[in-house]
Design a protein around this motif. Structure first.
Motif, mmCIF file in Angstrom:
data_model
loop_
_atom_site.group_PDB
_atom_site.id
_atom_site.type_symbol
_atom_site.label_atom_id
_atom_site.label_comp_id
_atom_site.label_asym_id
_atom_site.label_seq_id
_atom_site.Cartn_x
_atom_site.Cartn_y
_atom_site.Cartn_z
ATOM 1 N N ARG A 70 0.851 -1.185 0.000
ATOM 2 C CA ARG A 70 0.000 0.000 0.000
ATOM 3 C C ARG A 70 0.889 1.237 0.000
ATOM 4 N NH1 ARG A 70 -5.790 1.147 2.787
ATOM 5 N NH2 ARG A 70 -6.094 3.169 1.780
ATOM 6 N N LEU A 71 0.858 1.966 -1.107
ATOM 7 C CA LEU A 71 1.647 3.192 -1.236
ATOM 8 C C LEU A 71 1.009 4.095 -2.268
ATOM 9 C CD1 LEU A 71 3.201 2.611 -4.134
ATOM 10 C CD2 LEU A 71 4.785 1.355 -2.697
ATOM 11 N N LEU A 72 1.473 5.344 -2.303
ATOM 12 C CA LEU A 72 1.021 6.297 -3.311
ATOM 13 C C LEU A 72 1.847 6.104 -4.573
ATOM 14 C CD1 LEU A 72 0.603 9.514 -1.136
ATOM 15 C CD2 LEU A 72 -1.221 8.077 -2.067
ATOM 16 N N LEU A 73 1.170 6.044 -5.704
ATOM 17 C CA LEU A 73 1.847 5.797 -6.971
ATOM 18 C C LEU A 73 1.301 6.773 -8.009
ATOM 19 C CD1 LEU A 73 4.019 3.721 -7.792
ATOM 20 C CD2 LEU A 73 2.202 2.321 -8.752
ATOM 21 N N ALA A 74 2.132 7.126 -8.976
ATOM 22 C CA ALA A 74 1.720 8.052 -10.033
ATOM 23 C C ALA A 74 0.413 7.583 -10.678
ATOM 24 C CB ALA A 74 2.822 8.163 -11.084
ATOM 25 N N LYS A 75 -0.444 8.552 -10.972
ATOM 26 C CA LYS A 75 -1.785 8.258 -11.479
ATOM 27 C C LYS A 75 -1.763 7.329 -12.690
ATOM 28 C CE LYS A 75 -3.721 11.526 -13.840
ATOM 29 N NZ LYS A 75 -4.390 12.795 -14.193
ATOM 30 N N ASN A 76 -0.904 7.607 -13.660
ATOM 31 C CA ASN A 76 -0.900 6.798 -14.875
ATOM 32 C C ASN A 76 -0.488 5.353 -14.613
ATOM 33 O OD1 ASN A 76 -1.894 8.692 -16.628
ATOM 34 N ND2 ASN A 76 0.104 9.306 -17.449
ATOM 35 N N ARG A 77 0.376 5.121 -13.620
ATOM 36 C CA ARG A 77 0.752 3.740 -13.296
ATOM 37 C C ARG A 77 -0.424 2.987 -12.681
ATOM 38 N NH1 ARG A 77 6.337 1.979 -13.221
ATOM 39 N NH2 ARG A 77 7.575 3.640 -14.153
ATOM 40 N N VAL A 78 -1.218 3.674 -11.865
ATOM 41 C CA VAL A 78 -2.397 3.031 -11.283
ATOM 42 C C VAL A 78 -3.438 2.765 -12.360
ATOM 43 C CG1 VAL A 78 -4.216 3.229 -9.561
ATOM 44 C CG2 VAL A 78 -1.922 4.086 -9.046
ATOM 45 N N LYS A 79 -3.632 3.724 -13.259
ATOM 46 C CA LYS A 79 -4.553 3.514 -14.376
ATOM 47 C C LYS A 79 -4.096 2.329 -15.216
ATOM 48 C CE LYS A 79 -5.612 7.370 -16.612
ATOM 49 N NZ LYS A 79 -7.087 7.542 -16.560
ATOM 50 N N LEU A 80 -2.783 2.232 -15.437
ATOM 51 C CA LEU A 80 -2.239 1.105 -16.194
ATOM 52 C C LEU A 80 -2.563 -0.211 -15.500
ATOM 53 C CD1 LEU A 80 -0.474 -0.187 -18.390
ATOM 54 C CD2 LEU A 80 1.527 0.375 -16.989
ATOM 55 N N LEU A 81 -2.355 -0.273 -14.194
ATOM 56 C CA LEU A 81 -2.650 -1.494 -13.433
ATOM 57 C C LEU A 81 -4.102 -1.914 -13.604
ATOM 58 C CD1 LEU A 81 -2.256 -3.663 -11.234
ATOM 59 C CD2 LEU A 81 -2.586 -1.862 -9.535
ATOM 60 N N LEU A 82 -5.038 -0.982 -13.465
ATOM 61 C CA LEU A 82 -6.452 -1.331 -13.574
ATOM 62 C C LEU A 82 -6.798 -1.820 -14.975
ATOM 63 C CD1 LEU A 82 -8.177 1.506 -11.498
ATOM 64 C CD2 LEU A 82 -7.443 -0.770 -10.757
ATOM 65 N N ASN A 83 -6.201 -1.213 -15.987
ATOM 66 C CA ASN A 83 -6.461 -1.669 -17.352
ATOM 67 C C ASN A 83 -5.831 -3.029 -17.622
ATOM 68 O OD1 ASN A 83 -7.849 0.393 -19.408
ATOM 69 N ND2 ASN A 83 -6.832 1.558 -17.797
ATOM 70 N N MET A 84 -4.672 -3.293 -17.025
ATOM 71 C CA MET A 84 -4.081 -4.628 -17.133
ATOM 72 C C MET A 84 -4.999 -5.674 -16.499
ATOM 73 S SD MET A 84 -0.090 -3.721 -16.258
ATOM 74 C CE MET A 84 0.391 -5.447 -16.048
ATOM 75 N N LEU A 85 -5.649 -5.324 -15.401
ATOM 76 C CA LEU A 85 -6.570 -6.254 -14.753
ATOM 77 C C LEU A 85 -7.763 -6.569 -15.648
ATOM 78 C CD1 LEU A 85 -6.516 -4.926 -11.083
ATOM 79 C CD2 LEU A 85 -6.024 -7.274 -11.796
ATOM 80 N N VAL A 86 -8.268 -5.570 -16.359
ATOM 81 C CA VAL A 86 -9.375 -5.809 -17.287
ATOM 82 C C VAL A 86 -8.953 -6.796 -18.365
ATOM 83 C CG1 VAL A 86 -10.855 -4.736 -19.022
ATOM 84 C CG2 VAL A 86 -10.452 -3.567 -16.852
ATOM 85 N N ILE A 87 -7.747 -6.610 -18.901
ATOM 86 C CA ILE A 87 -7.241 -7.527 -19.925
ATOM 87 C C ILE A 87 -7.088 -8.937 -19.352
ATOM 88 C CG2 ILE A 87 -5.187 -8.083 -21.295
ATOM 89 C CD1 ILE A 87 -4.898 -5.027 -21.728
ATOM 90 N N ALA A 88 -6.513 -9.027 -18.149
ATOM 91 C CA ALA A 88 -6.320 -10.342 -17.531
ATOM 92 C C ALA A 88 -7.653 -11.045 -17.306
ATOM 93 C CB ALA A 88 -5.566 -10.185 -16.213
#
Length: 218
Positions: free
Chosen positions: A115-133
């Motif tokens: 649990r940490l603060l991360l740049a917005k685009n990296r978090v957006k990337l993670l969520l979109n990777m989850l949709v693909i997965a």
């Protein structure tokens, strides 16, 4: 005549207006089902005085409203602005949104990120990777999210395990930027994932690994 075949011509990238329209279509597609179910439940309340019908309608409305709310919150972060330029987002909040949108009776998340603060685009990337997965396990299963690296350079590896895990049609080409046809609404999400990865200085890959499918940003 030469026997050498010419390489496929890559379609031009959508401009900003077209990309915005395609993403809006994607969000609307995600919301049509639960919102339509709410409308159906309200119609039952209007048309029937039977208590069992009204109980069913209220339960349908309650469940569908919860689903619509979870999808809206997820889409706001995955596809929307979600804060000012340069903003950071709590990975704990991202986890809650991912669970609300993706977890159900068939699909579970194993979240191994700190649990940490991360740049917005990296978090957006993670969520979109989850949709693909999630799309690789149409019959459900488990999505396991592990970190690669640490701190501001944290990236992600997602393992999708489920019955008949598969690669969705054309999705690898969209992630690689090698698609030959125009970007359409059903393909805009992996295309947008590639754009997010590029903005983070990363690339996203999707490949089988044994009986699982693995989505990696590196």
């Amino acid at each position: 005549m030469s026997d050498t075949q010419s390489p496929a011509v890559q379609a031009p990238a959508p401009d900003a207006l077209e990309l915005a329209a395609l993403l809006c279509s994607r969000v609307c597609h995600d919301l049509i089902s639960p919102v339509g179910a709410i409308v159906n439940g309200l119609e039952v309340l209007d048309d029937s005085s039977k208590q069992e019908d009204r109980d069913f309608a209220l339960e349908l409305i309650r469940k569908s409203a919860k689903t619509a709310s979870a999808r809206l919150q997820f889409c706001r972060l995955a596809f929307g602005a979600a804060g000012s330029a340069g903003a950071q987002i709590d990975l704990g909040d991202a986890q809650n949104m991912a669970r609300g949108h993706l977890e159900d009776d068939k699909t579970k998340l194993t979240w191994n990120l700190p649990r940490l603060l991360l740049a917005k685009n990296r978090v957006k990337l993670l969520l979109n990777m989850l949709v693909i997965a999630q799309q690789t396990i149409p019959r459900g299963g488990t999505l396991t999210i592990d970190p690669i690296g640490e701190g501001d350079n944290l990236s992600f590896r997602i393992v999708a395990a489920g019955i008949n895990a598969r690669t969705p049609h054309n999705i690898v080409d969209l992630l690689n930027g090698t698609q030959s046809g125009p970007i359409e609404s059903h393909g805009v999400q992996p295309y947008y994932t590639r754009l997010l990865a590029q903005a983070c200085g990363l690339t996203v890959s999707l490949a089988p690994e044994g009986d699982t499918m693995v989505v990696t940003a590196s």
